[in-house]
Design an enzyme around this catalytic site. Structure first.
Site, PDB file in Angstrom:
ATOM      1  N   ALA A   1      24.997  42.043  28.550  1.00  0.00           N
ATOM      2  CA  ALA A   1      23.967  41.341  27.781  1.00  0.00           C
ATOM      3  C   ALA A   1      23.543  40.113  28.584  1.00  0.00           C
ATOM      4  O   ALA A   1      24.314  39.610  29.413  1.00  0.00           O
ATOM      5  CB  ALA A   1      24.531  40.926  26.434  1.00  0.00           C
TER       6      ALA A   1
ATOM      7  N   GLY B   1      27.709  45.004  28.098  1.00  0.00           N
ATOM      8  CA  GLY B   1      26.702  45.882  27.497  1.00  0.00           C
ATOM      9  C   GLY B   1      26.340  47.060  28.387  1.00  0.00           C
ATOM     10  O   GLY B   1      25.879  48.093  27.887  1.00  0.00           O
TER      11      GLY B   1
ATOM     12  N   GLU C   1      29.003  49.521  27.722  1.00  0.00           N
ATOM     13  CA  GLU C   1      28.773  50.011  26.351  1.00  0.00           C
ATOM     14  C   GLU C   1      27.589  50.990  26.317  1.00  0.00           C
ATOM     15  O   GLU C   1      27.616  51.985  25.605  1.00  0.00           O
ATOM     16  CB  GLU C   1      28.537  48.826  25.412  1.00  0.00           C
TER      17      GLU C   1
ATOM     18  N   GLU D   1      33.775  40.334  28.509  1.00  0.00           N
ATOM     19  CA  GLU D   1      33.381  39.322  27.517  1.00  0.00           C
ATOM     20  C   GLU D   1      34.469  38.283  27.277  1.00  0.00           C
ATOM     21  O   GLU D   1      34.183  37.119  26.994  1.00  0.00           O
ATOM     22  CB  GLU D   1      33.017  39.999  26.184  1.00  0.00           C
TER      23      GLU D   1
HETATM   24  N1  COA Z   1      23.318  37.823  32.167  1.00  0.00           N
HETATM   25  C1  COA Z   1      22.419  37.030  32.789  1.00  0.00           C
HETATM   26  N2  COA Z   1      22.327  36.920  34.124  1.00  0.00           N
HETATM   27  C2  COA Z   1      23.174  37.643  34.859  1.00  0.00           C
HETATM   28  C3  COA Z   1      24.129  38.485  34.301  1.00  0.00           C
HETATM   29  C4  COA Z   1      24.183  38.564  32.877  1.00  0.00           C
HETATM   30  N3  COA Z   1      25.037  39.373  32.233  1.00  0.00           N
HETATM   31  N4  COA Z   1      24.860  39.075  35.281  1.00  0.00           N
HETATM   32  C5  COA Z   1      24.346  38.618  36.441  1.00  0.00           C
HETATM   33  N5  COA Z   1      23.336  37.759  36.187  1.00  0.00           N
HETATM   34  C6  COA Z   1      22.519  37.029  37.163  1.00  0.00           C
HETATM   35  C7  COA Z   1      23.289  35.883  37.810  1.00  0.00           C
HETATM   36  O1  COA Z   1      23.260  34.746  36.991  1.00  0.00           O
HETATM   37  C8  COA Z   1      22.535  35.715  39.114  1.00  0.00           C
HETATM   38  O2  COA Z   1      21.353  34.987  38.845  1.00  0.00           O
HETATM   39  P1  COA Z   1      20.860  33.851  39.899  1.00  0.00           P
HETATM   40  O3  COA Z   1      20.531  34.623  41.142  1.00  0.00           O
HETATM   41  O4  COA Z   1      19.655  33.253  39.228  1.00  0.00           O
HETATM   42  O5  COA Z   1      22.008  32.924  40.072  1.00  0.00           O
HETATM   43  C9  COA Z   1      22.120  37.142  39.459  1.00  0.00           C
HETATM   44  O6  COA Z   1      22.213  37.896  38.248  1.00  0.00           O
HETATM   45  C10 COA Z   1      23.040  37.792  40.491  1.00  0.00           C
HETATM   46  O7  COA Z   1      24.375  37.688  40.009  1.00  0.00           O
HETATM   47  P2  COA Z   1      25.575  37.023  40.845  1.00  0.00           P
HETATM   48  O8  COA Z   1      26.600  36.568  39.861  1.00  0.00           O
HETATM   49  O9  COA Z   1      25.044  36.020  41.804  1.00  0.00           O
HETATM   50  O10 COA Z   1      26.080  38.290  41.654  1.00  0.00           O
HETATM   51  P3  COA Z   1      27.562  38.550  42.208  1.00  0.00           P
HETATM   52  O11 COA Z   1      27.459  39.745  43.076  1.00  0.00           O
HETATM   53  O12 COA Z   1      28.149  37.317  42.751  1.00  0.00           O
HETATM   54  O13 COA Z   1      28.422  38.939  40.896  1.00  0.00           O
HETATM   55  C11 COA Z   1      28.827  40.060  38.796  1.00  0.00           C
HETATM   56  C12 COA Z   1      28.114  40.106  40.171  1.00  0.00           C
HETATM   57  C13 COA Z   1      28.320  41.261  37.986  1.00  0.00           C
HETATM   58  C14 COA Z   1      30.338  40.173  38.976  1.00  0.00           C
HETATM   59  C15 COA Z   1      28.478  38.741  38.083  1.00  0.00           C
HETATM   60  O14 COA Z   1      27.068  38.583  38.088  1.00  0.00           O
HETATM   61  C16 COA Z   1      28.931  38.668  36.647  1.00  0.00           C
HETATM   62  O15 COA Z   1      30.096  38.440  36.396  1.00  0.00           O
HETATM   63  N6  COA Z   1      28.010  38.861  35.680  1.00  0.00           N
HETATM   64  C17 COA Z   1      28.295  38.713  34.286  1.00  0.00           C
HETATM   65  C18 COA Z   1      29.027  39.922  33.758  1.00  0.00           C
HETATM   66  C19 COA Z   1      29.373  39.740  32.294  1.00  0.00           C
HETATM   67  O16 COA Z   1      30.121  38.861  31.925  1.00  0.00           O
HETATM   68  N7  COA Z   1      28.819  40.613  31.434  1.00  0.00           N
HETATM   69  C20 COA Z   1      29.068  40.597  30.033  1.00  0.00           C
HETATM   70  C21 COA Z   1      28.129  39.706  29.337  1.00  0.00           C
HETATM   71  S1  COA Z   1      28.497  39.631  27.581  1.00  0.00           S
END
Ligand code: COA
Length: 263
Positions: free
Chosen positions: A66, A111, A114, A134
């Site tokens: 999400a 999500g 999911e 989460e």
């Molecule tokens: N919601 C909003 N933005 C998100 C996102 C999410 N769930 N997941 C990634 N992004 C955005 C990041 O903020 C980043 O934006 P920016 O370039 O403006 O800083 C961009 O996507 C790239 O992500 P980044 O974190 O830089 O890539 P990474 O390769 O270092 O890490 C992940 C990848 C997937 C491990 C990491 O993005 C992450 O942990 N995301 C969240 C996952 C999560 O908690 N999901 C459940 C949400 S309830």
């Protein structure tokens, strides 16, 4: 219909939905979820779509969850509404009367995991990662993750994944029964389309019957499930496609299934 956050193409009986926000790893904003719901309704209403594939734009993510940037704006009531809306869309996806393949091309987190679990089965890239992270945000899955994950991989493993927030590889997910098949990254899309087109050439009534009987059957005892199966067997038996299937076999030719719902 024109979409801003997703793509929808229907070709050769296969509807491909692409979550298209690669800059944020295809995170599901409320607008994206709404559009997904609309696309699912559009696919449901056309006979042209016999199989659906869902994937993420870009090379890195299926869906990374999400959209976290929306969270600070929400109070508890709005959070409940967001969860319920997501659940509604994923139920609509799960209940589509055609097969749905999740083509997991990268991160399938929160999500995203999911969403994949709401599909009939998951084909994954060997670079894909799955998880319910989460807990790292101090919250829990809200789009059915605690429920579908425990049904797919068992309660203990589901609790471990939701309580640690750890990511697992596509191969680990396959070993758990979450993923049906793992492909080298560059071969994933072609392999998914090959399976999708194969299923699109089968009888629509029989495909729908398999889906409904398996899904309803796992919720009930064996005898009740087998009773569902006998009913659906009879429905498939009198379909036009069943007549064509038997006739083609006896005439030693390939069947040409029309995919009509009428018997
Ligand atoms: N919601 C909003 N933005 C998100 C996102 C999410 N769930 N997941 C990634 N992004 C955005 C990041 O903020 C980043 O934006 P920016 O370039 O403006 O800083 C961009 O996507 C790239 O992500 P980044 O974190 O830089 O890539 P990474 O390769 O270092 O890490 C992940 C990848 C997937 C491990 C990491 O993005 C992450 O942990 N995301 C969240 C996952 C999560 O908690 N999901 C459940 C949400 S309830």
């Amino acid at each position: 219909m024109a979409y801003q956050n997703i793509g929808l193409e229907i070709q050769d009986g296969v509807a491909v939905v692409t979550i298209n926000r690669p800059k944020v790893l295809n995170a599901l904003s409320p607008d994206t979820l709404k559009e997904l719901g609309q696309a699912v309704a559009e696919i449901r209403s056309t006979e042209e779509a016999r199989v659906m594939v869902i994937t993420g734009a870009g090379d890195k993510a299926f869906v990374a969850g999400a959209d976290i940037s929306e969270f600070p704006k929400m109070n508890a009531l709005e959070a409940k509404h967001f969860a319920e809306e997501g659940q509604k869309v994923f139920f609509a996806l799960e209940e589509l009367p055609i097969p749905v393949i999740a083509c997991v091309n990268g991160f399938a987190l929160g999500g995203g995991c999911e969403m994949a679990m709401s599909c009939d089965f998951i084909y994954a890239s060997d670079q894909a990662k799955f998880g319910q992270p989460e807990i790292n945000l101090g919250i829990i899955p809200g789009f059915g993750g605690t429920q579908r994950l425990s049904r797919l991989v068992g309660r203990a493993k589901a609790k471990e994944l939701c309580m640690t927030g750890d990511q697992i590889s596509a191969q680990e997910a396959k070993d758990l029964g979450l993923v049906a098949r793992v492909f080298p990254h560059d071969e994933l899309k072609d392999s998914v389309m090959k399976t999708a087109k194969k299923m699109a050439s089968k009888g629509r009534v029989a495909l729908r019957a398999v889906k409904q009987v398996v899904d309803r059957g796992v919720e009930v005892d064996l005898k009740t499930g087998c009773a569902f199966e006998a009913e659906a067997f009879a429905t498939s038996f009198v379909s036009q496609d069943a007549k064509e299937g038997a006739t083609a076999f006896l005439e030693k030719r390939k069947p040409e299934f029309k995919g009509t719902f009428t018997s």
